[in-house]
Design a protein around this motif. Structure first.
Motif, short mmCIF file in Angstrom:
data_model
loop_
_atom_site.label_atom_id
_atom_site.label_comp_id
_atom_site.label_asym_id
_atom_site.label_seq_id
_atom_site.Cartn_x
_atom_site.Cartn_y
_atom_site.Cartn_z
N UNK A 60 -34.41 38.65 -12.45
CA UNK A 60 -34.75 37.41 -13.16
C UNK A 60 -35.80 37.72 -14.22
N UNK A 61 -35.57 37.25 -15.43
CA UNK A 61 -36.51 37.48 -16.53
C UNK A 61 -37.51 36.32 -16.56
N UNK A 62 -38.82 36.60 -16.46
CA UNK A 62 -39.82 35.53 -16.44
C UNK A 62 -39.84 34.73 -17.75
N UNK A 63 -40.30 33.50 -17.65
CA UNK A 63 -40.33 32.62 -18.82
C UNK A 63 -41.19 33.18 -19.95
N UNK A 64 -42.31 33.84 -19.60
CA UNK A 64 -43.17 34.34 -20.67
C UNK A 64 -42.48 35.44 -21.47
N UNK A 65 -41.54 36.15 -20.86
CA UNK A 65 -40.75 37.15 -21.58
C UNK A 65 -39.66 36.46 -22.39
N UNK A 66 -39.04 35.43 -21.81
CA UNK A 66 -37.98 34.71 -22.52
C UNK A 66 -38.49 34.09 -23.82
N UNK A 78 -20.19 37.07 -15.96
CA UNK A 78 -18.76 37.17 -15.68
C UNK A 78 -18.22 35.99 -14.88
N UNK A 79 -18.46 34.80 -15.41
CA UNK A 79 -17.97 33.58 -14.77
C UNK A 79 -17.75 32.52 -15.84
N UNK A 80 -16.90 31.57 -15.53
CA UNK A 80 -16.64 30.46 -16.44
C UNK A 80 -17.63 29.35 -16.08
N UNK A 81 -18.82 29.43 -16.66
CA UNK A 81 -19.87 28.46 -16.35
C UNK A 81 -19.42 27.05 -16.72
N UNK A 82 -19.85 26.06 -15.90
CA UNK A 82 -20.90 26.13 -14.88
C UNK A 82 -20.45 26.62 -13.50
N UNK A 83 -19.20 27.08 -13.37
CA UNK A 83 -18.75 27.58 -12.08
C UNK A 83 -19.28 29.00 -11.83
N UNK A 84 -19.66 29.24 -10.59
CA UNK A 84 -20.04 30.58 -10.13
C UNK A 84 -21.25 31.16 -10.85
N UNK A 85 -22.29 30.32 -10.98
CA UNK A 85 -23.59 30.87 -11.35
C UNK A 85 -24.05 31.80 -10.22
N UNK A 86 -24.91 32.75 -10.58
CA UNK A 86 -25.47 33.61 -9.55
C UNK A 86 -24.63 34.85 -9.29
N UNK A 87 -24.59 35.26 -8.01
CA UNK A 87 -24.05 36.56 -7.63
C UNK A 87 -22.56 36.52 -7.31
N UNK A 88 -21.89 37.64 -7.54
CA UNK A 88 -20.50 37.87 -7.12
C UNK A 88 -19.51 36.81 -7.59
N UNK A 89 -19.52 36.46 -8.87
CA UNK A 89 -18.61 35.40 -9.33
C UNK A 89 -17.14 35.75 -9.16
N UNK A 90 -16.78 37.03 -9.24
CA UNK A 90 -15.37 37.40 -9.04
C UNK A 90 -14.90 37.04 -7.64
N UNK A 91 -15.78 37.23 -6.67
CA UNK A 91 -15.44 36.92 -5.28
C UNK A 91 -15.25 35.42 -5.08
N UNK A 106 -27.38 31.10 -23.69
CA UNK A 106 -28.81 31.31 -23.86
C UNK A 106 -29.46 31.35 -22.50
N UNK A 107 -30.45 32.20 -22.34
CA UNK A 107 -31.17 32.30 -21.07
C UNK A 107 -32.31 31.28 -21.04
N UNK A 108 -32.51 30.67 -19.88
CA UNK A 108 -33.65 29.80 -19.66
C UNK A 108 -34.26 30.15 -18.31
N UNK A 109 -35.14 29.30 -17.81
CA UNK A 109 -35.85 29.62 -16.57
C UNK A 109 -34.95 29.62 -15.35
N UNK A 110 -33.79 28.98 -15.43
CA UNK A 110 -32.87 28.94 -14.30
C UNK A 110 -32.00 30.18 -14.25
N UNK A 111 -31.11 30.21 -13.26
CA UNK A 111 -30.17 31.32 -13.11
C UNK A 111 -28.81 30.88 -13.65
N UNK A 112 -28.46 31.40 -14.83
CA UNK A 112 -27.18 31.10 -15.49
C UNK A 112 -27.04 29.62 -15.82
N UNK A 113 -28.16 28.97 -16.17
CA UNK A 113 -28.14 27.53 -16.44
C UNK A 113 -28.34 27.18 -17.91
#
Length: 224
Positions: A60-66, A78-91, A106-113
């Protein structure tokens, strides 16, 4: 931006390396660094790049770096967002029957949000296993990035705001739990086959079952 577009790249997997190599070959782009660990993130403050681009980065990249890149931070997921945010989207695309695809956002403070720049569905088949879909998603990530990058640099990209209440999200520990097969569980055959083929990723042993004190590993090969 100056004469060159300054980039710091975050990545570690095959798709990330392919995107990194492609960017390094582009005129008008200077890729300062390829970072793979969270301890290296401080270099971004030293470099002050136009863009940070992430593909396959495991932290996770901290906000101060973002906030440092003047144009923003991009992530290929590797997912069709908003489906399968996070880990192992292929699974989870296989297990839950959600759309498979790839997204540049674009990256924000959330995970794939963060806001979506572009996304593309990837075709699936009942004969796919986890590795088949993983490889297809990697190829699609590279193709999507190469197609959209000129628009990103020119600032000519639409954005789709994600609804936090839509889609799905999965953690690594959910994958670990999915791997443990209960010999006493009653299942629907199609759901069970989907689970097994999602976990089939040779040469890795994922699905496991304990019988009479011994652990056995399970794969499935579906043909038509």
């Amino acid at each position: 931006m100056g004469e060159n577009t300054d980039v710091v790249f975050l990545g570690v997997n095959d798709a990330g390396m392919r995107v990194y190599d492609w960017l390094c070959d582009q005129s008008g782009v200077f890729v300062h660094s390829l970072l793979t660990t969270k301890e290296q993130l401080g270099l971004i403050e030293d470099i002050q790049p136009d863009f940070v681009i992430s593909c396959g980065y495991q932290h996770i990249v901290p906000e101060d770096i973002l906030d440092i890149p003047t144009e923003g931070c991009l992530n290929l997921h590797p997912a069709y967002l908003p489906f399968n945010r996070g880990a192992n989207p292929n699974v989870w695309s296989i297990v839950e029957g959600t759309p498979a695809g790839v997204t540049l956002h674009w990256m924000d403070a959330g995970i794939d949000t963060g806001n979506i720049i572009a996304r593309q569905t990837v075709e699936t088949s009942f004969t796919d296993d986890g590795r088949d879909l993983h490889e297809r998603l990697e190829e699609a990530q590279v193709e999507l990035f190469q197609e959209i990058w000129p628009d990103v640099v020119s600032g000519n990209t639409p954005e789709i705001k994600q609804n936090a209440e839509e889609g799905t999200y999965h953690r690594t520990d959910e994958f670990e739990e999915l791997c443990k097969l209960d010999p006493d569980e009653t299942v629907r055959i199609e759901d069970f086959l989907n689970r097994l083929r999602a976990l089939t990723f040779p040469p890795h042993d994922n699905a496991e079952i304990e019988i009479e004190g011994e652990t056995h590993y399970v794969e499935v090969d579906i043909t038509k």
